[in-house]
Motif scaffolding. Structure first.
Motif, short mmCIF file in Angstrom:
data_model
loop_
_atom_site.label_atom_id
_atom_site.label_comp_id
_atom_site.label_asym_id
_atom_site.label_seq_id
_atom_site.Cartn_x
_atom_site.Cartn_y
_atom_site.Cartn_z
N GLY A 135 50.42 39.66 37.33
CA GLY A 135 49.08 40.07 37.76
C GLY A 135 48.51 39.25 38.90
O GLY A 135 49.07 38.23 39.32
N LEU A 136 47.38 39.71 39.39
CA LEU A 136 46.62 38.92 40.36
C LEU A 136 46.18 37.62 39.74
O LEU A 136 46.12 36.57 40.41
CB LEU A 136 45.39 39.72 40.81
N CYS A 137 45.89 37.67 38.44
CA CYS A 137 45.45 36.46 37.74
C CYS A 137 46.54 35.39 37.74
O CYS A 137 46.27 34.22 38.01
CB CYS A 137 45.03 36.81 36.31
N TYR A 151 39.53 32.76 32.69
CA TYR A 151 40.82 32.44 32.07
C TYR A 151 41.12 30.97 32.30
O TYR A 151 40.82 30.43 33.36
CB TYR A 151 41.95 33.26 32.70
N GLU A 211 39.11 43.66 43.17
CA GLU A 211 39.12 42.52 42.26
C GLU A 211 39.16 41.22 43.05
O GLU A 211 39.80 41.15 44.11
CB GLU A 211 40.36 42.61 41.34
N ASP A 214 37.75 35.63 37.12
CA ASP A 214 38.32 36.93 37.48
C ASP A 214 37.22 37.98 37.40
O ASP A 214 36.58 38.13 36.36
CB ASP A 214 39.45 37.27 36.49
N CYS A 249 43.91 46.93 34.29
CA CYS A 249 43.09 46.62 33.13
C CYS A 249 42.18 47.82 32.85
O CYS A 249 42.45 48.61 31.96
CB CYS A 249 42.31 45.35 33.42
N TYR A 274 48.89 43.73 41.26
CA TYR A 274 47.82 44.13 40.34
C TYR A 274 48.36 44.52 38.96
O TYR A 274 49.31 45.29 38.84
CB TYR A 274 47.04 45.29 40.94
N LEU A 275 47.73 43.98 37.95
CA LEU A 275 48.01 44.32 36.55
C LEU A 275 46.82 45.15 36.07
O LEU A 275 45.70 44.64 36.00
CB LEU A 275 48.13 43.03 35.75
N TRP A 331 32.91 43.54 35.69
CA TRP A 331 33.47 42.81 34.54
C TRP A 331 33.79 41.39 35.02
O TRP A 331 34.33 41.23 36.12
CB TRP A 331 34.75 43.49 34.02
N ASP A 380 36.23 42.07 38.26
CA ASP A 380 36.59 43.44 38.63
C ASP A 380 35.35 44.14 39.17
O ASP A 380 34.23 43.87 38.70
CB ASP A 380 37.06 44.23 37.40
N1 SME Z 1 43.71 42.88 36.84
C1 SME Z 1 44.12 41.58 36.38
C2 SME Z 1 44.37 41.59 34.89
C3 SME Z 1 43.20 41.12 34.10
S1 SME Z 1 41.96 42.29 33.94
O1 SME Z 1 41.42 42.61 35.31
C4 SME Z 1 40.68 41.66 33.06
C5 SME Z 1 45.35 41.11 37.15
O2 SME Z 1 45.86 41.81 38.01
O3 SME Z 1 45.82 40.00 36.89
#
Ligand code: SME
Length: 150
Positions: A59-61, A31, A92, A108, A85, A82-83, A27, A110
């Protein structure tokens, strides 16, 4: 159509190319930093994400955007930043789109594979991000969109 449509089209083309050409990219999203949030401007993959907006402190983002540093996480289940998804996600990579100390956004990616991303992914994606940052820096409509939200 939002402001900065040519850049949005470029971001979409980049996401689609990366998703189609690299089997370990499960994926791909771009962003952009709008105020205190990341907003999803483009993506490609098998399914949409519910995270179309991510606060800069989540999140990682959020970590990559707020520090300006690349995050390459071999096992997302072991990383407290990690958030979640996609349930199938195992690793990631998040690469800032930055230039002269300013972070415009990030790519970003995955992967459903553990430790999918190596030094060649980092180098290649940093080169792609450098081009995107150069384009963003020279595009007044992108600056306006990032400053004013949309
Ligand atoms: N896993 C990401 C959140 C966004 S989704 O992967 C599209 C994170 O940890 O910020």
């Amino acid at each position: 159509a939002g402001r900065g449509q040519p850049f949005r089209d470029l971001a979409q083309a980049v996401c689609t190319h990366l998703y189609r050409e690299f089997p370990h990219y499960s994926w791909v999203g771009i962003y952009m930093v709008e105020g205190d949030r990341l907003k999803l401007w483009a993506w490609d993959g098998p399914q949409p994400t519910q995270h179309v907006e991510i606060p800069l402190n989540a999140g990682l983002c959020g970590w990559a955007a707020s520090t300006g540093q690349l995050a390459n996480v071999p096992d997302v289940r072991q990383d407290p930043r990690y958030l979640q998804c996609f349930l199938s996600c195992r690793s990631e990579i998040v690469v800032p789109i930055a230039r002269q100390g300013r972070v415009y956004g990030e790519i970003d990616i995955d992967s459903d594979r553990l430790a999918a991303f190596g030094p060649e992914d980092e180098d290649f994606l940093q080169a792609v991000c450098a081009v995107l940052a150069e384009v963003a820096a020279g595009d007044g409509a992108v600056q306006a969109a990032l400053a004013g939200g949309s």
